[in-house]
Scaffold this motif. Structure first.
Motif, PDB file in Angstrom:
ATOM      1  N   GLU A 105      57.144 -25.384 -37.410  1.00  0.00           N
ATOM      2  CA  GLU A 105      56.635 -25.923 -36.490  1.00  0.00           C
ATOM      3  C   GLU A 105      57.621 -25.959 -35.203  1.00  0.00           C
ATOM      4  OE1 GLU A 105      57.996 -29.621 -38.961  1.00  0.00           O
ATOM      5  OE2 GLU A 105      57.585 -30.229 -37.161  1.00  0.00           O
ATOM      6  N   HIS A 106      58.220 -25.552 -35.222  1.00  0.00           N
ATOM      7  CA  HIS A 106      59.245 -26.251 -33.943  1.00  0.00           C
ATOM      8  C   HIS A 106      59.023 -24.709 -32.873  1.00  0.00           C
ATOM      9  CE1 HIS A 106      60.118 -29.799 -34.995  1.00  0.00           C
ATOM     10  NE2 HIS A 106      60.976 -29.025 -36.072  1.00  0.00           N
ATOM     11  N   PRO A 109      56.089 -24.559 -30.539  1.00  0.00           N
ATOM     12  CA  PRO A 109      55.944 -25.263 -29.010  1.00  0.00           C
ATOM     13  C   PRO A 109      56.970 -25.483 -28.171  1.00  0.00           C
ATOM     14  CG  PRO A 109      55.681 -26.525 -30.860  1.00  0.00           C
ATOM     15  CD  PRO A 109      55.572 -25.601 -31.534  1.00  0.00           C
ATOM     16  N   ARG A 113      56.293 -23.339 -24.117  1.00  0.00           N
ATOM     17  CA  ARG A 113      56.636 -23.524 -22.732  1.00  0.00           C
ATOM     18  C   ARG A 113      58.216 -22.527 -22.911  1.00  0.00           C
ATOM     19  NH1 ARG A 113      59.453 -28.748 -27.071  1.00  0.00           N
ATOM     20  NH2 ARG A 113      57.178 -29.416 -27.593  1.00  0.00           N
TER      21      ARG A 113
ATOM     22  N   TYR B 244      59.018 -35.968 -21.350  1.00  0.00           N
ATOM     23  CA  TYR B 244      58.782 -35.264 -21.814  1.00  0.00           C
ATOM     24  C   TYR B 244      57.798 -35.810 -23.020  1.00  0.00           C
ATOM     25  CZ  TYR B 244      56.623 -29.893 -22.010  1.00  0.00           C
ATOM     26  OH  TYR B 244      56.199 -28.683 -22.298  1.00  0.00           O
ATOM     27  N   SER B 247      56.624 -32.558 -30.117  1.00  0.00           N
ATOM     28  CA  SER B 247      54.718 -32.315 -30.584  1.00  0.00           C
ATOM     29  C   SER B 247      55.197 -32.982 -32.119  1.00  0.00           C
ATOM     30  CB  SER B 247      55.614 -30.186 -31.147  1.00  0.00           C
ATOM     31  OG  SER B 247      56.649 -30.769 -31.974  1.00  0.00           O
ATOM     32  N   GLU B 251      60.855 -34.143 -33.215  1.00  0.00           N
ATOM     33  CA  GLU B 251      60.957 -33.671 -32.156  1.00  0.00           C
ATOM     34  C   GLU B 251      61.741 -34.615 -31.245  1.00  0.00           C
ATOM     35  OE1 GLU B 251      58.497 -31.169 -29.418  1.00  0.00           O
ATOM     36  OE2 GLU B 251      59.835 -29.810 -28.866  1.00  0.00           O
TER      37      GLU B 251
END
Ligand code: TPP
Ligand code: SF4
Ligand code: MG
Lengths: 287, 570
Positions: A105-106, A109, A113, B244, B247, B251
């Motif tokens: 899932e990471h 992102p 970015r 920031y 997600s 995180e």
């Protein structure tokens, strides 16, 4: 750090692909430090949980800083490291399970970015540390301790995933040619943006794929690895997609895209935004 | 006869938030003490909402039990709230919307029609506020000053807007005077002789953390903590500072650990569901000894629970969020003012003991605005990080049994921050002696944190009440009332729940029984106190709403009587 440390009792099995990756990383980090004239202490290695993650304790030579955290969370932690001090050379080392299963899932992102950091993924197609269960990259139908009737899921396709997520540098290699791998990792570290070097790093104990990767003439096995053709243009996404879908393990840069990093964008915001002192903030609440 | 307090509730849909904000701001400017309370449905539009403003001549402790004036914007608002009215209270309803069946304590005003008549459809709030003024002798002039200030923004048309709103105030006031209703006259304000700010609990926490030296914030939206994220995004920006939106909470905790490791004071804010997701990461921060702050603005639980209601049911989850042997430092401010100091303390504590700190707030004080003494920033210092400055490699950060300076990437002392049990330099190890020493080191550091703000009154009483967190206000009111009635009880309060200041532990040891009013089913704080060997019992409530003072007075009396009558409460 293990050479100094008798207490540390983890060992990779003889022949484990991660040894080759270790040598490559040592060279790449040293070269980066010399070429950029920055101390090794500016490098932070964030390790996943798995045989592969033990890299952070095993690298020899001049020592980077390290973090060995929890399973699947290298990218969140590395994001914080990079946010804290953008000059930090941030390297993620993780296995296929850590990165593509629990931690998948990471990836999106971080890629979106375009955080300027480098992942070195040691793909052995298995969960090594937990002793041989199927991983996301285990091939369909393979029998493992957790898939006694054969794996019922198709293997994930890392390169296609990385491209879909918008990873701005995608490299592919294997552990048996550490010199070349070191160069590729170096390129990834010098790339401004989120880079992944996906390395086939066989597990000699639970999923020995050395013969498959290198080929074995006697046994009639054609090698999976192949050099990326000279005319491949890594800045062309369509070509990269084609390469990503092709069978086999290409060696080299599949995709490379130059676009602003998150750090660039934040630097712009910092210039534009008015930074206020706590006293100024407090005064806005005056009755 | 005059009165010292006025409680106004606005019920209905649109309009209740702005009305309450305007009344609160006006009252504060006029020199009253004000506290607001808001409850929202989780849907974006429509649904029942109410807000409440408690105006007082002395510092307010709760949002007020009984409503003096109910402003019903809708028929539902009327029906749902009319029973909260005191016997001689007054209801003002929007007669443009509905007419209630003959009720002698109410009068109607067509809010929107009047607003249109004065030439500004958005001035209906001012019709309402104008109507409240003569009922309670609340200064109409103060409201006029407020609208002048608020709408003079240097834009063309300001003047007309001010005029229309002033007219709206007058029209409301006239109608109220004609209605013939009157409340007890509100005493004139006793203007405080100190500077004040009007702020919400969440903004106070954020501001306090920044004063504590916060550099980095990562967060994921969740009620009722979202306003901290929004505040940080707008304010925590500048050289070496950033906020920031990440997600997920997984995180968020990872990011603040990474930033904490790399030298920044870092924080995230969430609610119960986020704390659950941060569980493993919090254990990591504890194990690897990384400074960071996690704010839990509690809502009702478990699971998605009651997202927009208040509860104090995350104490177990915050004190023991992770598996294995951990016990987090927990700071739980009990007022909006304390929220500010708690924000700074949390950041400072994290640096001082090099580990994660939990800061617990709750919905009802998160969104509540209150006027509080303006903090003197020169008295709130930020702890610096103790950075390793030696020149050798091979620094053994975790070797000593006591804490030492932290190496910083870029500088000397490369080590591995390890979530597995580790040796001095951070390499994994399974030696029993390492796990023994590591565990004892991690718990031993907590003794550095026993300086939390606390209150002790009537120390010789055998029985004490001891609220925690946001229940402090109503419990304090109940306690003062019981004192007046001659009930012999003591007062114990600690803004830090773990570790407890020594003076509080000493007091707890002496008490025959400590009564803990708290907003959860299991009596979480009294259970923890009992586990630590103190005699404590809870008064519980799990409605999603804050305590009412009257309820507490009765319950505390009963508990005291039961204890004195020989009933074993523990
Ligand atoms: C939350 C959590 N779930 C499961 C584990 C157990 N675990 C440790 S390593 C691992 C898989 C490792 O596989 P991979 O990432 O491919 O690394 P390898 O050992 O193959 O290098 C698992 C499931 C864990 N440590 N934490
Ligand atoms: S189990 Fe496999 S991956 Fe793990 S050390 Fe042994 S060979 Fe390497
Ligand atoms: Mg693996």
């Amino acid at each position: 750090m293990s050479d100094r440390n008798a207490e540390y009792d983890f060992k990779w099995c003889p022949g484990c692909g991660d040894f080759g990756v270790k040598r490559a990383l040592e060279w790449a980090m040293q070269t980066y430090s010399e070429e950029t004239e920055t101390p090794m202490a500016d490098t932070v290695m964030v390790a996943g949980i798995g045989c592969s993650g033990n890299m952070v304790h095993l690298v020899e030579g001049e020592q980077p800083f390290g973090i060995h955290g929890i399973h699947g969370r290298t990218l969140p932690v590395a994001f914080g490291v990079k946010q804290a001090r953008p000059q930090t050379n941030t390297i993620i080392v993780a296995g296929d399970g850590d990165f593509l299963s629990i931690g998948a899932e990471h990836i999106g992102p971080a890629a979106q970015r375009n955080v300027d950091m480098t992942c070195v993924i040691m793909d052995n197609g298995v969960y090594g540390l937990t002793k041989g269960q199927a991983s996301p990259t285990t091939i369909f139908g393979t029998q493992t301790s957790s898939t006694p009737f054969g794996k019922l899921e198709a293997a994930v396709k890392p390169f296609e995933q990385y491209l879909a997520h918008g990873v701005s540098f995608i490299g592919s290699h294997y552990s048996s040619r550490p010199r070349d791998l070191a160069k590729l990792i170096g390129e990834a570290m010098n790339h401004k943006g989120f880079s992944i070097v996906h390395v086939q790093s066989p597990c000699t104990t639970y999923n020995d794929t050395f013969d498959l990767l290198k080929g074995n003439k006697k046994a009639g096995i054609a090698p999976l690895v192949y050099a990326i053709p000279e005319d491949h243009d890594p800045s062309d996404k369509e070509q990269a997609e084609k390469l990503a879908r092709a069978p086999g393990v290409p060696l080299g840069v599949i995709y490379k895209e130059d676009r602003p990093t998150l750090e660039d964008r934040q630097a712009e915001v910092r210039v534009k935004a008015r930074s206020r002192t706590p006293q100024e903030m407090l005064d806005t609440y005056a009755v | 006869m005059g009165t010292t307090d006025l409680v106004v509730r606005f019920a209905g849909e649109a309009g209740v938030v702005t009305s309450a904000e305007s009344l609160a701001a006006t009252a504060a400017q006029a020199g009253y003490h004000v506290q607001t309370y808001a409850t929202f449905p989780s849907q974006i539009l429509g649904g029942p909402v109410h807000t409440q403003v408690h105006i007082s001549t002395s510092p307010t402790l709760s949002d007020g039990d009984d409503v003096d004036v109910l402003v019903a914007f809708s028929e539902d608002g009327f029906n749902n709230h009319k029973d909260s009215l005191v016997p001689d209270g007054v209801i003002i309803y929007n007669s443009g919307e509905f007419d209630p069946p003959g009720d002698s304590n109410s009068f109607g005003l067509p809010f929107d029609d009047i607003a249109k008549e004065v030439g500004n459809a958005r001035a209906s709030n001012m019709v309402v506020l104008g109507a409240i003024a003569p009922l309670a002798n609340f200064p109409l002039e103060a409201l006029k000053e407020y609208v002048t200030k608020r709408f003079t923004r240097g834009r063309p048309g300001d003047e007309q807007i001010v005029e229309a709103n002033s007219l709206a105030l007058d029209r409301g006031a006239e109608a109220a005077e004609k209605s013939g209703f009157h409340l007890a006259e509100l005493d004139p304000p006793i203007r405080p002789d100190y500077e004040q700010i009007m702020i919400s609990g969440n903004a106070a926490i954020a501001l306090g953390a920044v004063q504590g030296g916060l550099d980095f914030y990562a967060g994921y939206p969740i009620s009722p903590a979202t306003t901290v994220l929004v505040w940080m995004e707008a304010n925590l920006v500048g050289e070496d500072r950033f906020a920031y939106q990440v997600s997920s909470e997984i995180e968020a905790i990872g990011a603040i650990i990474g930033a904490g490791y790399n030298g920044r004071k870092s924080m995230t804010a969430t609610a119960g569901p986020g704390v659950a997701l941060m569980s493993e990461g919090l254990g990591f921060a504890w194990m690897a000894e990384i400074p960071c702050v996690v704010v839990d603005v509690q809502r009702g639980g478990p699971a998605t629970g009651l997202p927009t209601k208040t509860e104090q049911s995350d104490l177990f989850a915050c004190m023991y969020p992770a598996h294995g042997d951990v016990r987090m430092p927990v700071i739980a401010p009990g007022t909006v003012e304390e929220c500010f100091y708690a924000g700074a303390l949390a950041v400072n504590w994290a640096e001082r003991y090099q580990g994660p700190v939990m800061l617990m707030s709750e919905m009802q004080q998160a969104e509540r605005s209150q006027n509080i003494p303006k903090p003197d920033l020169s008295k709130v210092t930020a702890a610096g990080r103790e950075v390793y400055k030696g020149d050798m490699n091979g620094y053994q950060r975790y070797e000593p049994d006591e804490m030492g300076p932290m190496p910083l990437p870029g500088g000397p002392g490369a080590y591995v921050a390890n979530a597995s049990e580790h040796d001095g330099i951070g390499d994994s190890t399974h030696l029993p002696i390492r796990h023994i020493r590591g565990t004892e080191r991690r718990f031993g550091k907590l003794k550095l944190l026993n300086d939390g703000p606390h209150e002790i009154e009537n120390p010789d009483a055998a029985i004490a009440v001891m609220p925690w967190g946001g229940s402090k206000g109503p419990v304090r009111e109940a306690y003062l009332q019981l004192q007046e009635e001659g009930v012999d009880i003591g007062w114990l309060y600690s803004m830090t729940l773990h570790p407890l200041p020594e003076a509080i532990s000493e007091q707890l040891n002496k008490k025959e029984i400590v009564i803990v009013p708290e907003l959860n089913y299991q009596g979480q704080w009294s259970r923890l106190l009992r586990a630590d060997g103190y005699r404590a019992t809870s008064i519980t409530q799990y409605t999603g709403l804050p305590f009412k003072v009257g309820f507490l007075v009765e319950e505390i009396k009963q508990a005291v009587a039961a204890h004195k009558g020989g009933k074993v409460l523990v």
